[in-house]
Motif scaffolding. Structure first.
Motif, short mmCIF file in Angstrom:
data_model
loop_
_atom_site.label_atom_id
_atom_site.label_comp_id
_atom_site.label_asym_id
_atom_site.label_seq_id
_atom_site.Cartn_x
_atom_site.Cartn_y
_atom_site.Cartn_z
N ASP A 157 38.46 24.19 33.06
CA ASP A 157 37.47 25.21 32.73
C ASP A 157 36.32 25.22 33.72
OD1 ASP A 157 39.02 26.03 30.62
OD2 ASP A 157 37.79 25.06 29.07
N ARG A 158 35.93 24.05 34.22
CA ARG A 158 34.87 24.00 35.24
C ARG A 158 35.33 24.66 36.54
NH1 ARG A 158 32.00 18.07 34.41
NH2 ARG A 158 30.84 18.70 32.55
N ALA A 159 36.55 24.37 36.95
CA ALA A 159 37.06 25.01 38.17
C ALA A 159 37.15 26.52 37.97
CB ALA A 159 38.43 24.43 38.53
N ASN A 160 37.60 26.96 36.81
CA ASN A 160 37.69 28.40 36.55
C ASN A 160 36.31 29.05 36.46
OD1 ASN A 160 40.40 29.40 36.52
ND2 ASN A 160 40.77 28.04 34.79
N ALA A 161 35.34 28.35 35.89
CA ALA A 161 33.97 28.90 35.85
C ALA A 161 33.43 29.04 37.27
CB ALA A 161 33.07 27.99 35.01
N ALA A 162 33.67 28.05 38.11
CA ALA A 162 33.23 28.13 39.51
C ALA A 162 33.93 29.28 40.22
CB ALA A 162 33.49 26.81 40.22
N ARG A 163 35.23 29.44 39.96
CA ARG A 163 35.99 30.54 40.57
C ARG A 163 35.41 31.89 40.17
NH1 ARG A 163 39.11 33.94 38.29
NH2 ARG A 163 39.34 32.68 36.41
N ARG A 164 35.12 32.04 38.88
CA ARG A 164 34.58 33.33 38.41
C ARG A 164 33.24 33.64 39.07
NH1 ARG A 164 37.00 31.55 33.65
NH2 ARG A 164 35.10 30.56 32.94
N SER A 166 36.13 47.32 49.58
CA SER A 166 37.01 47.88 48.56
C SER A 166 38.25 47.02 48.42
CB SER A 166 37.40 49.31 48.97
OG SER A 166 38.30 49.83 48.04
N GLY A 167 38.53 46.61 47.19
CA GLY A 167 39.72 45.81 46.93
C GLY A 167 39.60 44.35 47.33
N ASP A 168 38.46 43.92 47.85
CA ASP A 168 38.28 42.54 48.28
C ASP A 168 38.03 41.65 47.07
OD1 ASP A 168 37.79 40.21 49.65
OD2 ASP A 168 35.78 40.77 50.27
N PRO A 169 38.80 40.58 46.90
CA PRO A 169 38.60 39.72 45.74
C PRO A 169 37.43 38.77 45.91
CG PRO A 169 40.36 38.86 47.11
CD PRO A 169 39.91 40.16 47.73
N GLY A 170 36.65 38.90 46.99
CA GLY A 170 35.60 37.93 47.25
C GLY A 170 36.24 36.74 47.94
N PRO A 171 35.65 35.58 47.81
CA PRO A 171 36.29 34.41 48.43
C PRO A 171 37.72 34.27 47.93
CG PRO A 171 34.11 33.85 47.63
CD PRO A 171 34.42 35.23 47.13
N ARG A 172 38.63 33.95 48.82
CA ARG A 172 40.04 33.84 48.49
C ARG A 172 40.33 32.48 47.88
NH1 ARG A 172 37.88 36.19 51.45
NH2 ARG A 172 38.16 38.11 52.50
N ILE A 173 40.50 32.45 46.59
CA ILE A 173 40.76 31.20 45.87
C ILE A 173 42.27 30.99 45.83
CG2 ILE A 173 40.39 29.89 43.75
CD1 ILE A 173 37.76 30.75 45.04
N ARG A 174 42.76 29.99 46.53
CA ARG A 174 44.20 29.74 46.59
C ARG A 174 44.69 29.08 45.32
NH1 ARG A 174 47.03 25.08 49.61
NH2 ARG A 174 44.89 24.49 49.90
N ARG A 175 43.98 28.11 44.81
CA ARG A 175 44.37 27.39 43.61
C ARG A 175 43.13 27.27 42.75
NH1 ARG A 175 46.42 21.48 44.37
NH2 ARG A 175 46.81 22.38 46.38
N PRO A 176 43.00 28.09 41.71
CA PRO A 176 41.75 28.13 40.96
C PRO A 176 41.41 26.89 40.19
CG PRO A 176 43.38 29.54 39.94
CD PRO A 176 43.97 29.04 41.21
N ALA A 177 42.38 26.11 39.78
CA ALA A 177 42.03 24.93 38.99
C ALA A 177 43.10 23.87 39.16
CB ALA A 177 41.90 25.28 37.51
#
Length: 166
Positions: free
Chosen positions: A108-115, A126-137
């Motif tokens: 949950d901490r990793a996912n909160a940081a990802r969000r 447009s369409g950019d996900p922001g920083p590219r998170i390869r493995r969210p948690a």
């Protein structure tokens, strides 16, 4: 521009300079470590007894944690390298809900940081996900900085890894 392994020192300096501009960085500086590894640039947010980035047992970032994650996202979001996020907890048993433990808390901490980081689109595209998170948690409840020792604050952390380009 992808940051190659030879440019990790420049990226580290860029992040250090950006963090120094943050209003509360003086309070946080002893709890942030930037290290160049064989995999890339590692950014570690190491907890304090009072919960610098996350309060004990809580997955929601504190104000300091939020500020630092937003700042990192602004800097890291402008380069196309992916980010590996890991959530960590200490070895103290989680005493909250019966079906929720350190494994879930670290995820949950990793996912909160990802969000937080993905909500920052810098620069907006447009369409950019922001920083590219390869493995969210990557739950790391059992992998601690000090295995087989009493609970330690260094084990309550979020670690960012900026992989080197291969």
């Amino acid at each position: 521009m992808t940051v190659a392994k030879d440019d990790m020192g420049k990226l580290k300096q860029k992040l250090e300079d950006a963090m120094k501009q943050m209003p509360k960085f003086a309070q946080m500086k002893d709890n942030v470590e930037l290290t160049i590894t064989s995999e890339g640039l590692r950014v570690e947010l190491i907890e304090s007894a009072k919960g610098m980035f996350f309060e004990s047992g809580n997955a929601r970032p504190t104000d300091n944690g939020q500020e630092l994650l937003v700042g990192l996202a602004h800097e890291l979001g402008s380069i196309p390298n992916t980010i590996l996020l890991e959530g960590h907890t200490d070895s103290a048993p989680y005493s909250g809900a019966r079906d929720y433990g350190n494994w879930e808390l670290s995820s949950d901490r990793a996912n909160a940081a990802r969000r937080v980081m993905q909500d920052q689109r810098s620069p907006p595209r447009s369409g950019d996900p922001g920083p590219r998170i390869r493995r969210p948690a990557t739950p790391q409840a059992r992998r601690t900085a000090r295995p087989r020792q009493p609970p330690h604050l260094a084990d309550r952390a979020i670690r960012h890894q900026r992989p080197r380009r291969r």
